[in-house]
Write a protein that holds these residues in place. Structure first.
Motif, mmCIF file in Angstrom:
data_model
loop_
_atom_site.group_PDB
_atom_site.id
_atom_site.type_symbol
_atom_site.label_atom_id
_atom_site.label_comp_id
_atom_site.label_asym_id
_atom_site.label_seq_id
_atom_site.Cartn_x
_atom_site.Cartn_y
_atom_site.Cartn_z
ATOM 1 N N ALA A 105 0.834 -1.189 0.000
ATOM 2 C CA ALA A 105 0.000 0.000 0.000
ATOM 3 C C ALA A 105 0.872 1.243 0.000
ATOM 4 C CB ALA A 105 -0.905 -0.017 1.213
ATOM 5 N N SER A 127 2.243 2.364 -3.350
ATOM 6 C CA SER A 127 1.265 2.811 -4.329
ATOM 7 C C SER A 127 0.998 4.303 -4.245
ATOM 8 C CB SER A 127 -0.040 2.063 -4.111
ATOM 9 O OG SER A 127 -0.620 2.503 -2.905
ATOM 10 N N THR A 128 1.217 4.901 -3.094
ATOM 11 C CA THR A 128 0.840 6.302 -2.942
ATOM 12 C C THR A 128 1.735 7.217 -3.768
ATOM 13 O OG1 THR A 128 2.269 6.514 -1.036
ATOM 14 C CG2 THR A 128 -0.028 5.932 -0.614
ATOM 15 N N ILE A 146 1.624 4.652 6.420
ATOM 16 C CA ILE A 146 1.574 5.448 5.190
ATOM 17 C C ILE A 146 1.149 6.877 5.501
ATOM 18 C CG2 ILE A 146 1.008 3.518 3.654
ATOM 19 C CD1 ILE A 146 -1.826 4.669 3.521
ATOM 20 N N LEU A 192 -5.353 3.247 -2.733
ATOM 21 C CA LEU A 192 -4.392 2.273 -2.214
ATOM 22 C C LEU A 192 -4.529 0.903 -2.874
ATOM 23 C CD1 LEU A 192 -4.587 3.223 1.575
ATOM 24 C CD2 LEU A 192 -3.025 4.091 -0.169
#
Ligand code: FES
Ligand code: FES
Lengths: 724, 205
Positions: B36, B39-40, B62, B80
């Motif tokens: 996750a 991915s940001t 995150i 996400l």
């Protein structure tokens, strides 16, 4: 090929992936550069748009484009959009409004939040026209009656019957509400349009989209490997489908629309409201000699929804020699109704099996005994034999499991310790044994992989487990490396999956493709030795892979059926075949308890015994039947669309107000399956179970409510206020 | 059909081309994101008013700027790529979006993403693994407590919470405690059996 023996116990093939949250449903695919769409619904039920102001919407930060009817005027409605029923109307192609909630604008934005905000800011000015919201309002337009079923002389037999009943029942409008809301995601890649939508009919999505957009169908792919429940609502090209595709093409970026639940109550299909008048005539000894059944079913003004078929299954429940079934549609200003689980068989069986129950009391006869006394040897309507006639066996076994012999005959005579009124009800059900063409490709590799591609869609009914079971029953392959590809036009040609023909179509096709595969393998190196796997044999032959493909037709179908399928159409056969008729059977036994003061109705236990031919996977088939019973309880006690005739829309358009059964509504459900192969219908001996599961269930609940209270409520749902 | 008769593959009008402006040409399917946090980085900035939150999702810390209007569900799913939590209503009426925030079950569609700043979020993706399923996941398989599987991630997250809350002591209590999670396929009998079974294995039956 091996005998039709009972299948091994196997877990649902995709259960492991599903508990891990892994299957990618249509709205789950991550796409680079994805844009989000939202629709603006019409606020009038009928009339036309006189002006649209999109300025405020377009000014919302993140909005890429606001589409209106001026942008989509080039969309066509073509026969290829067929998929059972025909929407016949594509919103956003002109200024005409034909139902409340019809999309009048499509906003596309970088984020869902921006699209949602902007869709609310689209200003539409309408010129409203008078409309008719329901078939009880002035202006409803009944079509002429059509004779659906006719045998013997029903009028004469009725006139001479010793005992008669003449009753009318009403069924409300219902909404499928599969938990997965209908979403469409489209993008262009390498000169192809790829559409992802939770659909039971990728074939209609492919050909319908191509037809509407003027594209070569061979350049459109429709993908729907997992569907979050369908129940018939995902049968056709949706009103939203081509709008999203057109927007994605215009913008050159992927576009996703997840239609909100509230809008789905208007843009997606529903089970139309219906009225049922039933007359039964019998001898004092309890032999039913005559039935006259007339039904009215609501329909849209511009849509045909084929015809109704309330009589088809119930006319086969018993051996009634004189039978007349007449049906008509009543046109009103609504969005098109469509097929919803046991579309006609559920309301038809609710009415008919309630009437049979009323007849049993008129005769002073046990309702189970009356049903058993009217069993049929042959189909009284066509005169043909049944491929399998096991209703009496279902009734007998269900009665034993339920303990029916303990029942006190008089209504309002059984009381629980806490003072609750106890009622026991029974009802029968039938659903046509159908089949469709199917293409299957089987690829087995020496390295252990097996890939089966089949025409068919997995919406939770368990078709993946059914076709997988037939494959594993017949072929020694590694189960842990079996891949099954369904609902994907890039994998193999597809046919609409509904009407319980999925299993009947696909499982015999798998048997056929395995037959072809074994022949090819044997030719290469002789028959498999006991205990030898296909992978080992391929290894020994130094062949990395062996692949075969077959086209399979439904029993008695000709090659034209396959042709129709390959042009995007539907080609289904059954229940009448040249030499026989075929039905699945079920018997439901229901206990209700009615609280003495609040009159709250509970369903603590149900026993349902079904015969769907050979059971491919006992676990998934059992779950299907239990699910059908839950639907029957929902229809009997909970579900109805409340339509405001002044505004022509569904007031209770969400899951808080359109009440579907929740966990606390459901007690024990015991399911048994006879598991008797039906080799006369097809080589695998299978028939569908998903629809028959629900047929009769609501009637059994209603009959139990009568037995508990002595009150015959002749409409659904039965609610507390009906019993006060 | 002759090639000449074929409709053009993608007829775009001049207006489309002009209005589409600088749209990106072709899309490609991204592989599912394993992390996750990773991915940001590549996600576009949000066009509306944003706020930056720091949270832990399935054990991974995150920091992400989110639209102040965005629900936790939409951030999980759309930003996400954690699509296990499903949207069945977006109104807190169905339970398909159930996740845990600081160990308690919430409807992610009714939870503003901004509200999980400083909190821990667990989704179905963080509950068990292929090699080591959570007892509740195994019980759902064993009792065939699912059909389409769309409600299943939410059911399982709610079921784990139901056991931890001490609500799995009888079938009646399980049914009540699980009534915020609709299963339209009607797998309730299997769901109740699975929870009874898993509760015993989780030592809290
Ligand atoms: S999507 Fe959140 S409760 Fe339905
Ligand atoms: S399994 Fe389909 S909604 Fe529960």
């Amino acid at each position: 090929m091996s005998a039709l023996t009972p299948t091994q116990d196997r877990m649902r093939i995709d259960a492991r992936d599903k508990v891990l949250g892994r299957p990618l449903f249509a709205a789950d695919i991550p796409l680079r550069g994805l844009l989000h769409a939202m629709t603006t619904p019409a606020r009038i039920a009928k009339g036309r748009i006189t002006a649209i102001d999109t300025m405020a919407a377009a000014a919302v930060p993140g909005v890429v484009r606001v589409f209106t009817h001026e942008d989509f005027a080039d969309l066509r409605v073509t026969p290829a959009t067929l998929g059972g029923n025909q929407p016949g109307f594509q919103p956003l192609t002109g200024t005409e409004i034909v139902f409340r909630g019809q999309p009048v604008a499509l906003v596309v934005a970088a984020t869902l939040e921006a699209a949602t905000e902007a869709a609310e800011l689209v200003e539409v000015t309408y010129e409203a026209a008078p409309f008719t919201a329901t078939m009880d309002e002035p202006g409803a337009e009944p079509q002429p009656y059509e004779t659906a079923v006719e045998a013997g002389d029903a009028a004469a037999a009725m006139a001479s019957a010793e005992v008669t009943v003449d009753v009318e029942y009403r069924h409300p409008q219902n909404h499928h509400n599969p938990l997965e809301m209908i979403s469409t995601t489209a993008h262009v890649e390498d000169g192809r349009l790829i559409v992802r939508e939770g659909t039971q009919n990728t074939n209609a999505l492919k050909f319908g989209t191509a037809g509407a957009l003027g594209l070569d169908p061979q350049r459109v792919d429709a993908v729907s490997p997992y569907i979050g429940g369908g129940f018939g609502q995902k049968n056709v090209l949706q009103l939203q489908s081509v709008l999203v595709s057109r927007a994605a093409m215009a913008l050159g970026r992927p576009v996703k629309l997840v239609m909100p639940r509230a809008q789905l109550f208007h843009t997606a299909s529903h089970r139309p409201a219906s009225r049922h008048r039933i007359r039964l005539g019998a001898s004092r000894a309890g032999r039913i000699s005559a039935a006259i059944y007339e039904s009215d079913q609501e329909n849209a003004r511009y849509d045909h929804f084929l015809r109704s078929a309330h009589n088809e299954a119930v006319s086969r429940l018993y051996g009634i020699p004189n039978y007349l079934g007449r049906e008509r549609l009543v046109r009103v200003d609504t969005n098109p109704p469509g097929h919803m689980r046991a579309p006609h068989e559920h309301p038809g069986s609710y009415a008919f099996e309630s009437a049979v129950d009323e007849l049993s009391y008129a005769l002073g006869m046990d309702p189970l005994a009356l049903r058993l006394a009217n069993d049929a040897e042959r189909d009284a309507i066509s005169g043909k034999p049944f491929t399998s006639r096991t209703l009496a066996a279902c009734l007998d076994r269900g009665a034993a499991l339920f303990g029916w012999s303990e029942r006190r005959a008089a209504p309002h005579s059984m009381v629980a310790e806490d003072g609750s009124l106890v009622g026991w009800g029974v009802a029968s059900g039938a659903y046509k044994g159908t089949m469709c063409p199917c293409v299957a490709r089987l690829r087995v590799q020496a390295d252990g992989l097996t890939r089966l591609s089949v025409s068919g869609h997995e919406m939770g009914q368990g078709i993946r487990s059914a076709v997988g079971a037939e494959l594993m029953e017949l072929l020694p392959i590694r189960a842990d490396r079996l891949e099954i590809r369904l609902g994907d036009t890039t994998a193999i040609d597809q046919h609409h999956t509904a009407g319980s023909w999925g299993t009947g179509g696909a499982v015999p096709a798998v048997r056929a493709v395995v037959g072809r595969f074994m022949a090819a393998l044997t030719e290469l190196g002789g028959p498999l030795r006991p205990g030898e796997s296909v992978h080992t044999r391929l290894m020994a032959l130094k062949r990395p892979v062996l692949e075969v493909e077959i086209e399979h037709l439904g029993t008695s179908q000709g090659p034209d059926a396959l042709e129709r399928m390959r042009r995007g159409g539907v080609a289904v056969v059954g229940p009448e075949y040249p030499d026989f008729v075929s039905f699945s059977w079920i018997a439901h036994f229901v206990e209700v308890r009615v609280e003495p003061t609040t009159r709250r109705i509970r369903v603590p236990r149900v026993v349902s015994v079904a015969d769907c031919g050979r059971v491919m996977n006992r676990r998934t088939a059992t779950s299907q039947v239990a699910g059908g019973v839950v639907w029957g309880i929902g229809a009997a006690l909970r579900e109805a669309a409340e339509i405001d005739p002044r505004y022509g829309f569904v007031l209770n358009n969400d899951l808080a107000d359109y009440v579907v059964p929740v966990n606390a509504d459901i007690g024990a459900i015991t399911v048994d399956l006879l598991d008797i192969a039906d080799p006369m219908l097809n080589a695998s001996g299978v028939r569908g179970v998903g629809e028959v599961a629900m047929v009769g269930a609501a009637a059994a609940v209603a009959n139990a409510v009568y037995h508990a209270t002595g009150k015959r409520i002749r409409h659904l749902p039965i609610r507390i206020d009906d019993l006060l | 059909m002759h090639d000449d008769d074929r409709p053009p593959a993608f007829p775009l009008t001049r207006r489309d081309t002009l209005r589409a402006g600088s749209a990106v040409a072709a899309a490609s399917v991204l592989p599912p994101l394993s992390s996750a946090a990773a991915s940001t980085q590549s996600m576009p900035l949000e066009p509306g008013a944003t706020t930056t939150i720091t949270t832990v999702v399935n054990g991974e810390p995150i920091t992400i700027a989110v639209d102040t209007r965005a629900s936790l569900l939409d951030v999980l799913r759309e930003r996400l790529a954690l699509t296990g939590a499903k949207k069945g209503c977006d109104h807190g009426q169905c339970g398909a979006c159930t996740v845990h925030v600081d160990g308690r079950r919430v409807a992610a569609c009714l939870t503003l993403a901004a509200k999980v700043d400083g909190r821990e979020v667990t989704t179905i993706e963080g509950l068990g693994e292929e090699a080591a399923l959570h007892p509740m996941q195994q019980a759902f398989i064993d009792h065939d407590a699912l059909q389409c599987g769309y409600c299943t991630p939410g059911q399982i997250m709610a079921a784990v919470a139901c056991v931890r809350e001490g609500n799995a002591t009888s079938r009646e209590r399980i049914r009540d405690a699980m009534s915020g999670n609709i299963c339209r396929c009607g797998a309730y009998v299997g769901i109740v059996a699975a929870i009874e079974d898993a509760a015993a294995k989780m030592g809290q039956g």
